[in-house]
Enzyme design. Structure first.
Site, PDB file in Angstrom:
ATOM      1  N   SER A 197       0.831  -1.199   0.000  1.00 29.98           N
ATOM      2  CA  SER A 197       0.000   0.000   0.000  1.00 29.98           C
ATOM      3  C   SER A 197       0.871   1.257   0.000  1.00 29.98           C
ATOM      4  CB  SER A 197      -0.972  -0.045   1.186  1.00 29.98           C
ATOM      5  OG  SER A 197      -2.034   0.853   1.013  1.00 29.98           O
ATOM      6  N   ASP A 209      -5.748  -3.547  -2.550  1.00 30.25           N
ATOM      7  CA  ASP A 209      -4.762  -3.215  -1.521  1.00 30.25           C
ATOM      8  C   ASP A 209      -4.092  -4.454  -0.931  1.00 30.25           C
ATOM      9  OD1 ASP A 209      -3.455  -2.270   0.844  1.00 30.25           O
ATOM     10  OD2 ASP A 209      -4.799  -0.555   0.865  1.00 30.25           O
TER      11      ASP A 209
END
Length: 307
Positions: free
Chosen positions: A43, A158
């Site tokens: 991320s 993610d």
């Protein structure tokens, strides 16, 4: 015979705006001549790690972070009809490409891996080939905020959903010493949420107050206080992010075993989009890294002795 230096791998965790602390850690590593031979990031960790591995200097990265304000954040928000996400993600991708350029993984100055999650299979995906911009964009695709990235038969979201602290990934890359920067700690998540959920009692309407202000005025002020109090409770967005944070905190704990040392900046009162607090966040990253320097150097010395 000259001793062979151990290869140092840096695992950069997820953490949204808290991820700006990664810049502070890297600053200290450079100042203390601690080598970074490879990076794996999830991320925001993938974004910082990917931009750094692509060749941008840490000073320039810090300057960009410090220049961020609410207006700039809003410019990156291309709102979409809420089908898969609230935004289209196109402006975010353009911003990443502006920083990385049209570089591929073959162009990096140090080996880099971005961690994403395949929403179809539910499995972790380690991205090591192709366009770095696309890899970072996939790794930061927070569900409901940024849409997934299609890659072959995969639908990438993610990486923090599966692996918020990619220590095992950087170990597989060949690191002899794995140093993790973990922003998903129980203390920081708890403190941040508690501060956003603080409320205060308006108190009871007492006789003296009624005598002094009059009944209508007291009722009006109490109604306003009641509304303000309700607004201070966590929003739906905060509750969703809180749930994700709790999950990632637990997942991070399972990854610590693969690290030789964990740097865990305690960053309180920083919400998902608080990138405009960069100065303080970077400073907290620096402080945590500086405290870890003696231990890191000791580990490196011990590893050299084993060669």
């Amino acid at each position: 015979m000259k001793q062979k230096r151990p290869k140092v791998g840096l695992a950069l965790s997820s953490g949204a705006a808290r991820g700006v602390a990664h810049l502070g850690v890297i600053k200290v590593f450079e100042k203390e001549n601690i080598p970074i031979d490879m990076i794996a990031g999830t991320s925001i960790g993938a974004m910082v790690g990917g931009i750094y591995a692509s060749g941008m200097g840490i000073e320039e990265m810090e300057k960009i972070a410090l220049d961020v304000n609410w207006k700039q954040l809003l410019r990156l928000t291309d709102l979409a009809l809420p089908t898969t996400a609230l935004t289209n993600g196109q402006k975010v991708e353009e911003f990443i490409n502006l920083l990385v350029g049209n570089k591929t993984f073959d162009d990096t100055r140090i080996p880099f891996t971005a961690v994403a999650t395949d929403a179809v299979s539910g499995k972790e995906v380690a991205l090591t080939k192709g366009c770095i911009t696309n890899a970072i964009r996939a790794s930061i695709s927070t569900p409901a905020i940024l849409p997934p990235v299609k890659k072959d038969s995969k639908l990438l979201i993610d990486g923090g959903v599966i692996n918020p602290l990619p220590t095992d990934v950087v170990r597989k890359m060949g690191a002899d010493v794995v140093i993790a920067v973990n922003l998903m700690t129980e203390a920081s998540v708890k403190n941040r949420f508690s501060s956003s959920a603080k409320t205060s009692d308006g108190g009871e309407i007492i006789t003296e107050e009624i005598k002094k202000k009059g009944f209508p005025e007291v009722v009006r002020s109490r109604m306003i206080s009641s509304v303000k109090k309700k607004l201070r409770f966590p929003t739906v967005f905060q509750l969703v992010m809180r749930s994700a944070d709790l999950m990632q905190v637990e997942l991070s704990q399972t990854k610590i075993q693969f690290a030789d040392l964990v740097i865990a900046p305690q960053i309180d009162d920083v919400s998902f989009f608080d990138f405009y607090k960069a100065k303080n966040i970077i400073m907290l990253g620096e402080r945590a890294a500086e405290r870890a320097v003696p231990d890191i150097k000791k580990i490196l010395e011990e590893q050299c002795g084993k060669e």
